[in-house]
Scaffold this active site. Structure first.
Site, PDB file in Angstrom:
ATOM      1  CG  ASP A   1      -0.426  -0.031   2.518  1.00 41.72           C
ATOM      2  OD1 ASP A   1       0.818  -0.090   2.641  1.00 41.72           O
ATOM      3  OD2 ASP A   1      -1.195   0.005   3.502  1.00 41.72           O
ATOM      4  CB  SER A   2       4.580   1.660  -0.265  1.00 45.48           C
ATOM      5  OG  SER A   2       4.727   0.513  -1.085  1.00 45.48           O
TER       6      SER A   2
ATOM      7  CG  ASP B   1       0.353  -4.091   2.065  1.00 44.42           C
ATOM      8  OD1 ASP B   1       0.257  -4.881   3.026  1.00 44.42           O
ATOM      9  OD2 ASP B   1       1.119  -3.113   2.053  1.00 44.42           O
TER      10      ASP B   1
ATOM     11  CE  LYS C   1       3.229  -5.766   3.760  1.00 45.13           C
ATOM     12  NZ  LYS C   1       2.601  -4.722   4.620  1.00 45.13           N
TER      13      LYS C   1
ATOM     14  CD  GLU D   1       0.432  -1.550   8.123  1.00 39.84           C
ATOM     15  OE1 GLU D   1       0.049  -0.810   9.064  1.00 39.84           O
ATOM     16  OE2 GLU D   1       0.893  -1.114   7.060  1.00 39.84           O
TER      17      GLU D   1
ATOM     18  CD  GLU E   1       7.779  -0.158   7.578  1.00 40.85           C
ATOM     19  OE1 GLU E   1       6.916  -0.951   7.160  1.00 40.85           O
ATOM     20  OE2 GLU E   1       7.922   0.993   7.123  1.00 40.85           O
TER      21      GLU E   1
END
Ligand code: KIV
Length: 268
Positions: free
Chosen positions: A46-47, A85, A115, A117, A184
């Site tokens: 999602d960057s 993501d 993925k 978080e 991270e």
């Protein structure tokens, strides 16, 4: 040339053996190039909110955006393990919603894994998605979707209490069934401790060499943004300079009437 990519179980089994290399990609052209370079996995991060959409953070990225970019990347890959993501609010509301959204990334876009978080708080969602047969990569530490809670992009786990919470979070993600875990923005000794305490590979970004693998945002490692220079980032090229140089040579040659010449024109 390698023609079979890693499956999620094979990715997991690389812990303690060969280091894992992951990069992000957002379109078919870059996906093809990074596959040819021989990465172990491609992440549609999602960057993309920052490097493709020009946002200040990842919070405005939607499931539709990630679906679109994952389809683009899947079209450029022939075999590489592809992770999509899960954007903000696509997995936090309930495990059922997490499963439905993860399922769309697999079914409609071609992702092999997703993925998401968060540590202990994301464990029920991870468990539900994994139970349905979709591999999940976890992500703890400086999780960008929590940037406002952190008060900025700050290294996490610096004090003892925060470090203990992150160790617990990493264990919770592994116990929920994740096949790998992104670490991270955490200190090197904490990355080493987590890596040696969980049975799944850790993939670091700003988390030192003590991880089982590394991930970087492709535009960052290529040096596309002159103004983005965090300590953890190594730029393997200065593409920003090379792109400006190539495009300004094109501009100059058009102005000078040098391009197109006979070699680049059709006869007659
Ligand atoms: O969004 C992303 O690109 C990521 C990686 C940096 C791990 O989450």
């Amino acid at each position: 040339m390698k023609t079979a990519g890693l499956t999620a179980p094979e990715f997991r089994a690389r812990k303690g053996a060969e280091k894992l290399v992951v990069v992000t990609a957002y379109d078919a052209t870059f996906a093809r190039l990074v596959e040819q370079a021989g990465v172990d996995a491609v992440l549609v991060g999602d960057s993309l909110g920052m490097v493709v959409q020009g946002r200040r953070d990842t919070l405005g990225v939607t499931l539709d955006h990630v679906l679109y970019h994952t389809r683009c990347v899947a079209a450029g890959l022939s075999h590489t393990h592809l992770i999509a993501d899960m954007p903000f609010l696509t997995y936090q509301v309930s495990p059922e919603e997490a499963l439905r959204n993860a399922g769309r990334l697999v079914q409609e876009a071609g992702a092999h894994a997703v993925k998401l978080e968060g540590g202990a708080r994301s464990a029920p969602a991870i468990r539900r998605v994994v139970e349905a047969g979709i591999p999940v990569m976890g992500h703890v530490g400086l999780t960008p979707q929590s940037v406002h809670q952190f008060g900025g992009y700050r290294v996490q786990g610096r004090d003892e209490a925060a470090a203990r919470r992150l160790v617990e979070d990493a264990l919770a993600v592994a116990e929920a069934g994740a096949y790998a875990l992104v670490l991270e923005g955490i200190p090197a000794p904490l990355a080493a401790e987590i890596t040696s305490n969980i049975p799944i590979p850790t993939i670091g970004i700003g988390a030192s060499a003590h991880c089982d693998g590394q991930v970087l945002v492709l535009y960052d490692l290529l040096g596309m943004d002159d103004d983005f220079n965090p300590k953890f980032l190594k730029k393997y090229d200065r593409l920003s300079e090379r792109i400006r140089g190539a495009v300004s040579r094109f501009r100059d040659e058009v102005h000078a009437g040098v391009f197109p010449d006979k070699d680049h024109s059709f006869g007659g």
